[in-house]
Each structure stands twice: as C-alpha cells, then as structure tokens.
Design a protein around this motif. Structure first.
Motif, PDB file in Angstrom:
ATOM      1  N   GLY A 200      10.246  -9.096  -6.174  1.00 44.54           N
ATOM      2  CA  GLY A 200      11.259 -10.137  -6.152  1.00 44.54           C
ATOM      3  C   GLY A 200      12.228  -9.859  -5.029  1.00 44.54           C
ATOM      4  O   GLY A 200      12.001  -8.960  -4.197  1.00 44.54           O
ATOM      5  N   PRO A 201      13.319 -10.619  -4.937  1.00 44.95           N
ATOM      6  CA  PRO A 201      14.300 -10.396  -3.880  1.00 44.95           C
ATOM      7  C   PRO A 201      14.757  -8.934  -3.844  1.00 44.95           C
ATOM      8  O   PRO A 201      15.072  -8.349  -4.872  1.00 44.95           O
ATOM      9  CB  PRO A 201      15.456 -11.320  -4.280  1.00 44.95           C
ATOM     10  CG  PRO A 201      14.799 -12.423  -5.046  1.00 44.95           C
ATOM     11  CD  PRO A 201      13.694 -11.758  -5.812  1.00 44.95           C
ATOM     12  N   GLY A 202      14.718  -8.351  -2.659  1.00 46.19           N
ATOM     13  CA  GLY A 202      15.092  -6.955  -2.498  1.00 46.19           C
ATOM     14  C   GLY A 202      13.920  -5.999  -2.495  1.00 46.19           C
ATOM     15  O   GLY A 202      14.061  -4.841  -2.105  1.00 46.19           O
ATOM     16  N   ALA A 203      12.763  -6.471  -2.930  1.00 45.77           N
ATOM     17  CA  ALA A 203      11.561  -5.637  -2.936  1.00 45.77           C
ATOM     18  C   ALA A 203      10.794  -5.827  -1.631  1.00 45.77           C
ATOM     19  O   ALA A 203      10.978  -6.825  -0.930  1.00 45.77           O
ATOM     20  CB  ALA A 203      10.666  -6.013  -4.116  1.00 45.77           C
ATOM     21  N   PRO A 204       9.922  -4.888  -1.281  1.00 42.57           N
ATOM     22  CA  PRO A 204       9.069  -5.092  -0.110  1.00 42.57           C
ATOM     23  C   PRO A 204       8.212  -6.342  -0.289  1.00 42.57           C
ATOM     24  O   PRO A 204       7.932  -6.770  -1.416  1.00 42.57           O
ATOM     25  CB  PRO A 204       8.201  -3.822  -0.092  1.00 42.57           C
ATOM     26  CG  PRO A 204       8.999  -2.798  -0.841  1.00 42.57           C
ATOM     27  CD  PRO A 204       9.715  -3.563  -1.909  1.00 42.57           C
ATOM     28  N   SER A 205       7.783  -6.939   0.815  1.00 40.04           N
ATOM     29  CA  SER A 205       6.918  -8.116   0.760  1.00 40.04           C
ATOM     30  C   SER A 205       5.544  -7.735   0.216  1.00 40.04           C
ATOM     31  O   SER A 205       5.206  -6.551   0.116  1.00 40.04           O
ATOM     32  CB  SER A 205       6.763  -8.716   2.154  1.00 40.04           C
ATOM     33  OG  SER A 205       6.040  -7.819   2.988  1.00 40.04           O
ATOM     34  N   VAL A 206       4.757  -8.743  -0.106  1.00 41.25           N
ATOM     35  CA  VAL A 206       3.406  -8.470  -0.614  1.00 41.25           C
ATOM     36  C   VAL A 206       2.598  -7.635   0.374  1.00 41.25           C
ATOM     37  O   VAL A 206       1.993  -6.620  -0.013  1.00 41.25           O
ATOM     38  CB  VAL A 206       2.678  -9.783  -0.980  1.00 41.25           C
ATOM     39  CG1 VAL A 206       1.189  -9.532  -1.212  1.00 41.25           C
ATOM     40  CG2 VAL A 206       3.316 -10.403  -2.224  1.00 41.25           C
ATOM     41  N   PRO A 207       2.533  -7.996   1.662  1.00 41.01           N
ATOM     42  CA  PRO A 207       1.781  -7.141   2.597  1.00 41.01           C
ATOM     43  C   PRO A 207       2.319  -5.709   2.650  1.00 41.01           C
ATOM     44  O   PRO A 207       1.541  -4.751   2.758  1.00 41.01           O
ATOM     45  CB  PRO A 207       1.956  -7.848   3.943  1.00 41.01           C
ATOM     46  CG  PRO A 207       2.195  -9.280   3.592  1.00 41.01           C
ATOM     47  CD  PRO A 207       3.014  -9.229   2.330  1.00 41.01           C
ATOM     48  N   GLU A 208       3.635  -5.560   2.568  1.00 40.52           N
ATOM     49  CA  GLU A 208       4.214  -4.219   2.588  1.00 40.52           C
ATOM     50  C   GLU A 208       3.847  -3.445   1.327  1.00 40.52           C
ATOM     51  O   GLU A 208       3.561  -2.237   1.392  1.00 40.52           O
ATOM     52  CB  GLU A 208       5.736  -4.312   2.721  1.00 40.52           C
ATOM     53  CG  GLU A 208       6.196  -4.785   4.097  1.00 40.52           C
ATOM     54  CD  GLU A 208       7.669  -5.132   4.155  1.00 40.52           C
ATOM     55  OE1 GLU A 208       8.222  -5.099   5.262  1.00 40.52           O
ATOM     56  OE2 GLU A 208       8.257  -5.448   3.101  1.00 40.52           O
ATOM     57  N   LEU A 209       3.831  -4.115   0.183  1.00 44.58           N
ATOM     58  CA  LEU A 209       3.445  -3.452  -1.066  1.00 44.58           C
ATOM     59  C   LEU A 209       1.992  -2.995  -1.018  1.00 44.58           C
ATOM     60  O   LEU A 209       1.660  -1.908  -1.503  1.00 44.58           O
ATOM     61  CB  LEU A 209       3.678  -4.389  -2.250  1.00 44.58           C
ATOM     62  CG  LEU A 209       5.147  -4.631  -2.627  1.00 44.58           C
ATOM     63  CD1 LEU A 209       5.261  -5.751  -3.646  1.00 44.58           C
ATOM     64  CD2 LEU A 209       5.789  -3.358  -3.167  1.00 44.58           C
ATOM     65  N   VAL A 210       1.148  -3.813  -0.438  1.00 46.54           N
ATOM     66  CA  VAL A 210      -0.261  -3.422  -0.294  1.00 46.54           C
ATOM     67  C   VAL A 210      -0.362  -2.174   0.574  1.00 46.54           C
ATOM     68  O   VAL A 210      -1.109  -1.236   0.266  1.00 46.54           O
ATOM     69  CB  VAL A 210      -1.083  -4.577   0.306  1.00 46.54           C
ATOM     70  CG1 VAL A 210      -2.506  -4.117   0.618  1.00 46.54           C
ATOM     71  CG2 VAL A 210      -1.117  -5.766  -0.658  1.00 46.54           C
ATOM     72  N   GLU A 211       0.394  -2.142   1.661  1.00 42.54           N
ATOM     73  CA  GLU A 211       0.378  -0.973   2.542  1.00 42.54           C
ATOM     74  C   GLU A 211       0.872   0.266   1.810  1.00 42.54           C
ATOM     75  O   GLU A 211       0.422   1.382   2.087  1.00 42.54           O
ATOM     76  CB  GLU A 211       1.248  -1.247   3.769  1.00 42.54           C
ATOM     77  CG  GLU A 211       1.097  -0.223   4.898  1.00 42.54           C
ATOM     78  CD  GLU A 211       1.956   1.028   4.683  1.00 42.54           C
ATOM     79  OE1 GLU A 211       1.535   2.116   5.101  1.00 42.54           O
ATOM     80  OE2 GLU A 211       3.042   0.909   4.072  1.00 42.54           O
ATOM     81  N   LEU A 212       1.750   0.075   0.836  1.00 48.15           N
ATOM     82  CA  LEU A 212       2.272   1.197   0.051  1.00 48.15           C
ATOM     83  C   LEU A 212       1.286   1.671  -1.016  1.00 48.15           C
ATOM     84  O   LEU A 212       1.508   2.705  -1.640  1.00 48.15           O
ATOM     85  CB  LEU A 212       3.591   0.798  -0.613  1.00 48.15           C
ATOM     86  CG  LEU A 212       4.780   0.569   0.325  1.00 48.15           C
ATOM     87  CD1 LEU A 212       5.955  -0.037  -0.444  1.00 48.15           C
ATOM     88  CD2 LEU A 212       5.204   1.857   1.008  1.00 48.15           C
ATOM     89  N   GLY A 213       0.220   0.892  -1.231  1.00 50.45           N
ATOM     90  CA  GLY A 213      -0.801   1.297  -2.183  1.00 50.45           C
ATOM     91  C   GLY A 213      -0.805   0.535  -3.489  1.00 50.45           C
ATOM     92  O   GLY A 213      -1.537   0.897  -4.417  1.00 50.45           O
ATOM     93  N   VAL A 214      -0.008  -0.524  -3.580  1.00 48.57           N
ATOM     94  CA  VAL A 214       0.072  -1.302  -4.819  1.00 48.57           C
ATOM     95  C   VAL A 214      -1.147  -2.202  -4.961  1.00 48.57           C
ATOM     96  O   VAL A 214      -1.600  -2.820  -3.986  1.00 48.57           O
ATOM     97  CB  VAL A 214       1.369  -2.142  -4.837  1.00 48.57           C
ATOM     98  CG1 VAL A 214       1.419  -3.036  -6.069  1.00 48.57           C
ATOM     99  CG2 VAL A 214       2.586  -1.232  -4.787  1.00 48.57           C
ATOM    100  N   THR A 215      -1.666  -2.296  -6.175  1.00 47.31           N
ATOM    101  CA  THR A 215      -2.834  -3.124  -6.456  1.00 47.31           C
ATOM    102  C   THR A 215      -2.452  -4.484  -7.041  1.00 47.31           C
ATOM    103  O   THR A 215      -3.035  -5.513  -6.690  1.00 47.31           O
ATOM    104  CB  THR A 215      -3.769  -2.402  -7.448  1.00 47.31           C
ATOM    105  OG1 THR A 215      -4.304  -1.239  -6.822  1.00 47.31           O
ATOM    106  CG2 THR A 215      -4.913  -3.299  -7.906  1.00 47.31           C
ATOM    107  N   ARG A 216      -1.492  -4.485  -7.940  1.00 50.58           N
ATOM    108  CA  ARG A 216      -1.149  -5.697  -8.698  1.00 50.58           C
ATOM    109  C   ARG A 216       0.346  -5.964  -8.544  1.00 50.58           C
ATOM    110  O   ARG A 216       1.170  -5.057  -8.716  1.00 50.58           O
ATOM    111  CB  ARG A 216      -1.550  -5.497 -10.160  1.00 50.58           C
ATOM    112  CG  ARG A 216      -1.160  -6.586 -11.129  1.00 50.58           C
ATOM    113  CD  ARG A 216      -1.936  -6.375 -12.424  1.00 50.58           C
ATOM    114  NE  ARG A 216      -1.336  -7.072 -13.558  1.00 50.58           N
ATOM    115  CZ  ARG A 216      -1.966  -7.319 -14.708  1.00 50.58           C
ATOM    116  NH1 ARG A 216      -3.220  -6.911 -14.875  1.00 50.58           N
ATOM    117  NH2 ARG A 216      -1.362  -7.938 -15.696  1.00 50.58           N
ATOM    118  N   ILE A 217       0.686  -7.229  -8.251  1.00 56.01           N
ATOM    119  CA  ILE A 217       2.074  -7.596  -7.983  1.00 56.01           C
ATOM    120  C   ILE A 217       2.435  -8.798  -8.847  1.00 56.01           C
ATOM    121  O   ILE A 217       1.780  -9.841  -8.785  1.00 56.01           O
ATOM    122  CB  ILE A 217       2.273  -7.936  -6.490  1.00 56.01           C
ATOM    123  CG1 ILE A 217       1.889  -6.732  -5.620  1.00 56.01           C
ATOM    124  CG2 ILE A 217       3.705  -8.370  -6.225  1.00 56.01           C
ATOM    125  CD1 ILE A 217       1.560  -7.098  -4.192  1.00 56.01           C
TER     126      ILE A 217
END
Length: 248
Positions: A200-217
């Motif tokens: 949500g607001p203040g969190a990394p963007s979806v592409p950035e989260l993927v780069e961080l290793g996140v699978t599910r958003i």
C-alpha cells in the motif's frame, strides 16, 4: 466448466510464477470488478467483508455471514478464490469445510486472537486442523499462514514461527505490517515458505517487492476503506452543500 480441484491447482501454480498480486475484494461486485481489471485470483479481506455487512472487524463477523459472502464471491467470478477466515472462528475444521463447500480453494489464517499473539504451537495445531479438513474434503487447499509478529510485536520469533508453520502444513507465510525494503528482503531470504506482504502507500512497488523476493502481494482492506471513504465524502457533500464535486 472449471472444477474446484482445478481451481485449487491453478491457485497453487500461481504461487510458483510470482508475483501473485491480489487486490482484495469484499463482496461479489468488488470481486467482479477486480477480476475484470485482470486479477488472476481473488482474495477476500475479512475487514472489508465485515464492513460490507455493517459489523466491525476482529470478531464482529460470524462464520455463517463470512461463508455467505464467500459463496456469493465464488459464484460471481471465474478465477480461484482464497478467503480470509481470521483465526478460524473458533473451529478451524468447521470453518475450512464451510468455505470449501462455498467453493473457495485457499484460506488466510491468523496467529493472533483479539490483538494478542497466540502460542506458536497452538496456531500450528490450527494449521494441521485446516489441512486435515481439506484432505478430508478432497481439495489441495492453499494455506496462507499469517503471522502477526510485526502487527502486535517487534518481529521477534518470526522465522521460528515460520518453520513451525511450514512443518504443520502451511504453504505461504504472510507477514503484514512490514513495508521497509531491508526487512522484507531478509524475511524473503530466510522464510522456508513463499512470502506474502501487505502493500500500500509507503511500501515498495510491485516490481520492487518482486526484486526483494516477495511471491504474493495483497493490500488487505485498503481498497474497501477507500471505497467507503468516497461514499462518505460524496454523501456528506450532497447532504450539506447540495453539490457533487466529490463525484466528478
């Protein structure tokens, strides 16, 4: 027509092809809109479902009311549906069986009750009960194990819990209340399960989260809250000034 077993396999496969992005729905109409926007699966928000029925989150929503909403959502969309069943409504086996009967193929299960973290072993037993109910029903349920170690604590013991939850049969680790990149990267690297974060607001963007290793958003009740905020603002303007600028 796609069977429930096929929907379950589809939901599981989506976790193997990250990112799985889930703009959370709260009723049949919002689920239809989210599917039309391109979502490959629908996730519910228990808070949003509760608000849509005029009750408070965190205990105000009964299992019967939740299942009714789930049934309507499943009937309204063609994609897999995974549902938030809070801490299991006091009977995890019954809750899982009920949502499976309603057509869902995934559950989100919390390890806190009333704002207090449960003992890890107690929560692990709930995961085992959820898995057993799903096996008895004949559906390969995707269990998203939510740990509230950051929501109601300082994050201590998160990975100890993750290991225990994985052994108990969880498929995904959900850690809400974390939005800083370094912590997310560490969680993703250390978790024995694919990582779900609430963005949500203040969190990394979806592409950035993927780069961080996140699978599910997912976004939890954020979309619901904004929808009701718009309704409140538009109604207030209409009733107080007789104008319609909010609706422009």
């Amino acid at each position: 027509m796609t069977t429930q077993a096929e929907q379950a396999r589809r939901l599981r496969a989506l976790h193997a092809q990250p990112p799985l992005v889930l703009p959370n729905a709260w009723d049949a109409g919002s689920a239809r809109a989210i599917e039309a926007a391109g979502a490959l699966a629908i996730a519910t928000t228990s808070a949003g479902v509760a608000w849509s029925l005029g009750v408070s989150d965190g205990g105000g929503l009964s299992m019967a009311a939740a299942v009714g909403a789930i049934r309507a959502i499943v009937a309204a969309v063609s994609v897999p549906v995974t549902v938030d069943i809070e801490a299991g409504y006091g009977d995890v086996s019954a809750a899982v069986t009920a949502v499976l009967e309603a057509g869902a193929v995934g559950v989100n299960l919390e390890d806190s009750t009333g704002g207090v973290l449960d003992e890890p072993s107690v929560y692990a037993s709930r995961i085992r009960a959820a898995r057993a109910a799903a096996v008895a029903f004949g559906i390969d349920l995707v269990i998203n194990a939510r740990t509230d170690t950051y929501m109601f604590g300082d994050g201590a013991g998160t990975m100890d819990r993750a290991g225990l939850y994985a052994e108990a049969g969880a498929d995904v680790l959900f850690v809400p209340a974390v939005v800083d990149a370094p912590t997310i990267r560490t969680l993703a690297a250390d978790s024995p399960l694919p990582l779900n974060v609430m963005a949500g607001p203040g969190a990394p963007s979806v592409p950035e989260l993927v780069e961080l290793g996140v699978t599910r958003i997912s976004v939890g009740p954020a979309i619901t809250a904004r929808a009701y905020a718009l309704a409140t603002a538009a109604a207030t303007e209409l009733l107080k000034t007789g104008t319609y600028d909010t609706l422009a």
